[in-house]
Design a protein around this motif. Structure first.
Motif, PDB file in Angstrom:
ATOM      1  N   MET A  61     -72.674 102.763 -35.608  1.00  0.00           N
ATOM      2  CA  MET A  61     -71.917 102.599 -34.357  1.00  0.00           C
ATOM      3  C   MET A  61     -72.599 101.587 -33.455  1.00  0.00           C
ATOM      4  O   MET A  61     -72.363 101.559 -32.257  1.00  0.00           O
ATOM      5  CB  MET A  61     -71.771 103.946 -33.661  1.00  0.00           C
ATOM      6  N   GLY A  62     -73.504 100.798 -34.071  1.00  0.00           N
ATOM      7  CA  GLY A  62     -74.259  99.836 -33.282  1.00  0.00           C
ATOM      8  C   GLY A  62     -75.731 100.194 -33.233  1.00  0.00           C
ATOM      9  O   GLY A  62     -76.560  99.389 -32.814  1.00  0.00           O
ATOM     10  N   PHE A 216     -63.770  97.829 -38.591  1.00  0.00           N
ATOM     11  CA  PHE A 216     -63.800  98.968 -37.676  1.00  0.00           C
ATOM     12  C   PHE A 216     -62.654  99.931 -37.974  1.00  0.00           C
ATOM     13  O   PHE A 216     -61.641  99.549 -38.561  1.00  0.00           O
ATOM     14  CB  PHE A 216     -63.702  98.482 -36.232  1.00  0.00           C
ATOM     15  N   ILE A 218     -60.400 101.074 -36.065  1.00  0.00           N
ATOM     16  CA  ILE A 218     -59.123 100.667 -35.473  1.00  0.00           C
ATOM     17  C   ILE A 218     -58.462  99.554 -36.289  1.00  0.00           C
ATOM     18  O   ILE A 218     -57.276  99.282 -36.120  1.00  0.00           O
ATOM     19  CB  ILE A 218     -59.344 100.243 -33.993  1.00  0.00           C
ATOM     20  N   ILE A 358     -66.444 101.012 -26.427  1.00  0.00           N
ATOM     21  CA  ILE A 358     -65.691  99.761 -26.337  1.00  0.00           C
ATOM     22  C   ILE A 358     -64.498  99.759 -27.294  1.00  0.00           C
ATOM     23  O   ILE A 358     -63.469  99.153 -27.003  1.00  0.00           O
ATOM     24  CB  ILE A 358     -66.621  98.536 -26.551  1.00  0.00           C
ATOM     25  N   GLU A 359     -64.603 100.428 -28.426  1.00  0.00           N
ATOM     26  CA  GLU A 359     -63.453 100.570 -29.323  1.00  0.00           C
ATOM     27  C   GLU A 359     -62.706 101.854 -28.949  1.00  0.00           C
ATOM     28  O   GLU A 359     -63.234 102.948 -29.154  1.00  0.00           O
ATOM     29  CB  GLU A 359     -63.911 100.676 -30.785  1.00  0.00           C
ATOM     30  N   PRO A 360     -61.499 101.729 -28.406  1.00  0.00           N
ATOM     31  CA  PRO A 360     -60.740 102.961 -28.127  1.00  0.00           C
ATOM     32  C   PRO A 360     -60.568 103.755 -29.426  1.00  0.00           C
ATOM     33  O   PRO A 360     -60.474 103.182 -30.513  1.00  0.00           O
ATOM     34  CB  PRO A 360     -59.404 102.438 -27.592  1.00  0.00           C
ATOM     35  N   ARG A 405     -66.976 101.490 -39.614  1.00  0.00           N
ATOM     36  CA  ARG A 405     -67.854 101.150 -38.508  1.00  0.00           C
ATOM     37  C   ARG A 405     -67.186 101.551 -37.186  1.00  0.00           C
ATOM     38  O   ARG A 405     -65.966 101.526 -37.078  1.00  0.00           O
ATOM     39  CB  ARG A 405     -68.076  99.637 -38.530  1.00  0.00           C
ATOM     40  N   MET A 406     -68.013 101.912 -36.206  1.00  0.00           N
ATOM     41  CA  MET A 406     -67.487 102.275 -34.885  1.00  0.00           C
ATOM     42  C   MET A 406     -67.877 101.244 -33.839  1.00  0.00           C
ATOM     43  O   MET A 406     -69.019 100.779 -33.828  1.00  0.00           O
ATOM     44  CB  MET A 406     -68.079 103.614 -34.436  1.00  0.00           C
ATOM     45  N   GLY A 407     -66.945 100.937 -32.950  1.00  0.00           N
ATOM     46  CA  GLY A 407     -67.259 100.111 -31.791  1.00  0.00           C
ATOM     47  C   GLY A 407     -67.869 100.991 -30.720  1.00  0.00           C
ATOM     48  O   GLY A 407     -67.242 101.361 -29.742  1.00  0.00           O
ATOM     49  N   THR A 408     -69.115 101.349 -30.933  1.00  0.00           N
ATOM     50  CA  THR A 408     -69.927 102.299 -30.161  1.00  0.00           C
ATOM     51  C   THR A 408     -69.429 103.739 -30.297  1.00  0.00           C
ATOM     52  O   THR A 408     -68.290 103.985 -30.666  1.00  0.00           O
ATOM     53  CB  THR A 408     -70.042 101.969 -28.647  1.00  0.00           C
ATOM     54  N   PHE A 410     -71.878 106.723 -28.715  1.00  0.00           N
ATOM     55  CA  PHE A 410     -72.565 107.324 -27.555  1.00  0.00           C
ATOM     56  C   PHE A 410     -72.408 108.834 -27.459  1.00  0.00           C
ATOM     57  O   PHE A 410     -72.632 109.418 -26.405  1.00  0.00           O
ATOM     58  CB  PHE A 410     -72.071 106.694 -26.242  1.00  0.00           C
TER      59      PHE A 410
END
Lengths: 730, 154
Positions: A61-62, A216, A218, A358-360, A405-408, A410
């Motif tokens: 996820m980064g 990603f 999405i 950042i990635e919904p 992969r994830m756009g963050t 957290f």
């Protein structure tokens, strides 16, 4: 079922490859799985075209997990990361007796800053097994003993004859090695033989990222899927009273419009899925457009008292009352307070923070009868699969999951709601459905960081030493962790107490849960103590962390804390930054340290005041002890990331509820830091104590950077920030 | 009424809802997933593409407004196998963490460097406004400077 066998369909030739590694329920057999499908072990996949793929167990996820895990495998297999592909393994766990997906041989989740250490041994052991199988395969080919053969650069070489054969040419022979090599019999290399571990290694997916490949969650598409857009209730725990979808149904491409009920129905229980109205359409845009045309009457009456101002008032009021649970107590606090030369007291308060991934969120689900398949970016593979089970009752062993992969993340992409919705809607319409969230959805339906207030008292003796420590914490989330943090127990007389105010807010894990604010509160207060006692700020901290050598932490994961490491990171950050040097008027330095889960980090932040109400962070100097740094370049990236995230949350973080309605729901109302406010100089030092085991980094640098910032602002301006966000309180 | 334009040099025609943002045409109809959805209101810049060479936020550009325009996306930035110097600089500085915003950051930087080939820190502060949730700003700043240097000596 034919529909479940559809291959992932991505509109690019460079799509994420479909996994062919087979799943086994038994770890012992796992390492030998799928010989016919191209794998030598779950960590290695070979194909007849000469392509080597290293397969890693934990999604990225980064935090750099795929790069870090690939280094571990490359090290055992003696391959160059530039010559191989890196792919994500499928879920290799099992279904337990309670019908839940649980991890098997590998930990397959990203969280707690501990993924690296949790897979470090199993991944290398599995890769070492694969190497040995390849050596054995070559030995059989050449009809010589395995001993003496060398695995290097993706080849097996015979030093006696200088014969060499590539791993991929050994695929067939490797598959017939069978029990000759026992899966768990091969130890990974000793630390002094590492070639990839410990080396600066760039993001293995860097080129895919800078060229825009669809990697990603999405970005995933499958054939024949429908799209869903959900209008979720913007009020906490609200309901749909009624809606008019006349105009929405006129939008070409709309398939169906249906309500989603809150899960669970009982609003006293934590929300799994929000109430809402879903549009299912042939295209995303048709679904979006139609969703916006629905007239919905919401019932927001369930959470009128979930209001930022009300919750803050209640936390502050609680601090004045007696309704506290004692979490920790020792010595004689009252005696220390009454015999003190002086007592320092301060109250701190902070609002909720949103994740703003950042990635919904998005998820594709295809539920057909008693089987399902999902395509999703998710932090925890088991949780994503369990989300399907929780939503539609399909057993985890009947759920095929494809991870991206994830756009963050957290901590937000640990939740199951976005998977559950997709499964529910797919089941409702009988076909694959992709649910794509908007930014407003992502922020309104967040599981936010806690809101809390804290009152601290310290008894200072005649020598300027802290002789008593008292902390009260009142929060919407049980705030026990901060009350158990040091310097309680380092100081001989101490008491920690907590109180949870009743609330209906959806709260969850936010990068460095609890620690993210505990660091600020405790390190700010220690800085206040130094100022009130006329002590040098660094010396004050060094004195606190010199009172003991080691204590077993009372907070997860309950490891020994070695205070030598606290002192070492403080001293390093101070030395490298020239802490205490003379600064121009309006400039200041702040220092702070915090131990988060498994690692400890200190920063010195340097600020310049811009008038009375703003500032610029010029420089951050950091020192971290995270055990063995598998990828020092990645460790620095994570420290940088935590610095920026902390500076941003401190200055702007404020997720606001107005009588249960979320009023900060996009980047116009929830401000984030951009490059113009980011420090132009970041200097990070990774301390080496000769450890041969990694610990963790992802969350560790965030908690101490906020107090280092507010302490710097105090040094520069004389203003002590006891309330966040800074932008509203300076 | 049909709208004609090019994407990465390929001629295309669109005959659908002119209110649809360019972002969704790129992602859902042109199969170009490199351009990312981040906020939908032009705030974050994850969807940045070039429209006649200018950086625009494609979530806020309706299809009705792009008649005869030349659109370049991240997929069209490299020259065959040769990456653009800004892409190269991003790799050399190991900028990406999650990577989601980086296509937008790169597209914004390419347009920025055309107007400001030798940027100061203040130029970067004023000219680059895209959001990065991983906080790769320190490395983005270094990569912008490195790209500028490489392009000046190319």
């Amino acid at each position: 079922m034919a529909s479940l066998n559809r291959r992932v369909f991505l509109k690019s030739a460079t799509a994420t490859a479909t996994m062919v590694v087979m799943v086994s329920q038994t770890p012992h057999i796992l390492a030998q799985d799928a010989p016919s499908s191209g794998s030598v072990s779950p960590c290695l996949k070979l194909d007849s075209n000469g392509q080597i793929a290293l397969c890693v167990p934990i999604p990225d996820m980064g935090q750099g997990m795929e790069t870090t895990a690939a280094q571990m495998i490359a090290d055992e297999l003696n391959v160059n990361l530039d010559d191989v592909k890196v792919e994500l393994m499928p879920f290799l766990g099992r279904t337990n007796a309670e019908g839940r997906a649980v991890f098997g041989r590998f930990y397959q989740g990203g969280g707690g800053s501990g993924s690296t250490m949790r897979i470090y041994h199993e991944v290398r052991r599995t890769a070492a097994y694969a190497r040995t199988v390849l050596l054995e395969a070559a030995a059989r080919n050449w009809r010589i003993p395995r001993r003496g053969l060398v695995a290097e650069n993706g080849h097996v070489r015979d030093p006696n004859s200088e014969r060499s054969i590539s791993y991929t040419d050994l695929l067939q022979s490797a598959q017939s090695v069978g029990d000759e090599v026992k899966p768990n019999s091969i130890d990974p290399k000793p630390a002094n033989a590492h070639t990839a571990i410990g080396k600066d290694t760039k993001n293995v997916h860097g080129k895919a990222i800078v060229t825009g490949e669809p990697i990603f969650g999405i970005d995933a598409d499958i054939s024949d899927m429908a799209h869903a857009v959900v209008r979720r209730c913007p009020y906490l725990n609200g309901d749909v009273v009624g809606f008019d979808d006349t105009r929405a149904r006129q939008v070409p491409g709309v398939i169906d419009i249906t309500t989603l009920d809150r899960i669970p129905e009982d609003k006293s229980i934590y929300r799994s899925v929000a109430a809402g109205v879903a549009v299912i359409a042939e295209t995303y845009w048709a679904a979006r457009k139609a969703a916006d045309l629905i007239e919905i009457e919401w019932d927001g009456s369930a959470s009128l008292e979930d209001d930022t101002e009300i919750l803050k008032s209640r936390c502050l009021a609680a601090l004045d009352g007696d309704d506290f649970t004692t979490s920790i107590e020792g010595g004689d606090l009252q005696a220390a307070l009454s015999s003190a030369s002086h007592v320092v007291e301060a109250t701190y308060i902070h609002p909720h923070w949103a994740h703003t991934c950042i990635e919904p969120h998005s998820c594709i689900a295809n539920v057909q009868g008693d089987e399902a398949e999902i395509w999703v970016g998710h932090q925890f593979m088991d949780a994503a699969i369990n989300g399907v089970t929780n939503a539609v009752g399909i057993s985890p062993d009947k759920v095929k999951a494809n991870f991206y992969r994830m756009g963050t993340g957290f901590g937000r992409k640990f939740e199951e709601d976005f998977v559950m919705e997709a499964a529910l809607l797919s089941k409702a319409v009988g076909r694959a459905v992709k649910v794509t969230w908007s930014r407003e959805d992502e922020m309104e339906q967040d599981y936010v960081n806690s809101l809390g207030a804290y009152r601290l008292r310290a008894a200072i003796d005649g020598n300027g030493n802290i002789n008593g420590w008292h902390i009260r914490a009142a929060s919407d989330t049980v705030p026990a962790i901060i009350t158990r943090e040091y310097p309680a127990r380092l100081v001989g007389n101490y008491k920690g107490e907590f109180h949870q105010v009743p609330n209906g807010v959806s709260r969850g894990a936010w990068r460095g849960p609890h620690h993210n604010v505990a660091g600020w509160v405790i390190q700010s207060f220690l800085d206040e103590i130094a100022a009130a006692s006329g002590k040098d700020r660094l010396q004050n901290l060094l004195d606190v962390y010199s009172k003991k050598d080691v204590l077993k932490s009372l907070n997860w994961p309950y490891r020994d804390t070695f205070f030598e490491r606290y002192r070492a990171v403080l001293q390093k950050a101070a030395d490298e930054s020239g802490f205490g040097k003379k600064m121009p008027a309006g400039w200041g330095q702040g220092i702070a340290v915090h131990h988060t889960f498994v690692s400890v980090c200190a920063h010195v932040v340097e600020v310049e005041m811009l008038g009375d109400n703003d500032y610029r962070v010029h420089r951050v100097t950091s020192a971290i002890d995270c055990g063995l740094a598998v990828n020092p370049l990645g460790v620095r990236a994570q420290v940088e990331s935590g610095i920026m995230d902390g500076l941003c949350a401190a200055k702007y973080g404020k997720w606001t509820l107005d009588k249960g309605l979320v009023t900060t729901n996009n980047f116009d109302s929830y401000q984030k830091m951009r490059i113009n406010e980011a420090p132009a100089y970041v200097d990070i030092h990774i301390l080496d104590f000769g450890e041969t085991e990694p610990r963790g980094t992802g969350e560790v640098s965030l908690p101490p950077v906020i107090p280092a910032l507010t302490n710097a602002i105090f040094a520069a301006s004389g203003k002590r920030l006891r309330s966040l966000p800074i932008s509203e309180n300076l | 009424m049909a709208v004609s334009f090019t994407i990465n040099g390929m001629q295309r025609t669109f005959d659908g809802d002119e209110e649809m943002p360019l972002l969704w045409h790129l992602r859902e109809e042109a199969g170009l997933k490199g351009t990312k959805f981040g906020c939908g209101i032009g705030q974050c810049g994850a969807c940045t593409v070039h429209l006649d060479g200018e950086a625009v936020r494609s979530c806020s550009v309706p299809m009705g407004a792009i008649a005869d325009a030349n659109i370049t996306t991240i997929e069209g930035l490299a020259d065959g196998d040769n990456l653009h110097p800004v892409q190269e600089a991003w790799l050399e500085e190991d900028v990406p963490q999650c990577g989601y915003c980086q296509a937008g950051q790169i597209m914004a930087t390419v347009a920025f460097l055309k107007d400001t080939p030798n940027p100061t820190d203040e130029d970067i502060n004023d000219g680059i406004t895209n959001l990065c949730r991983c906080g790769t700003y320190y490395r983005i700043r270094k990569a912008i400077k490195r790209a500028a240097e490489n392009m000046a000596t190319a």
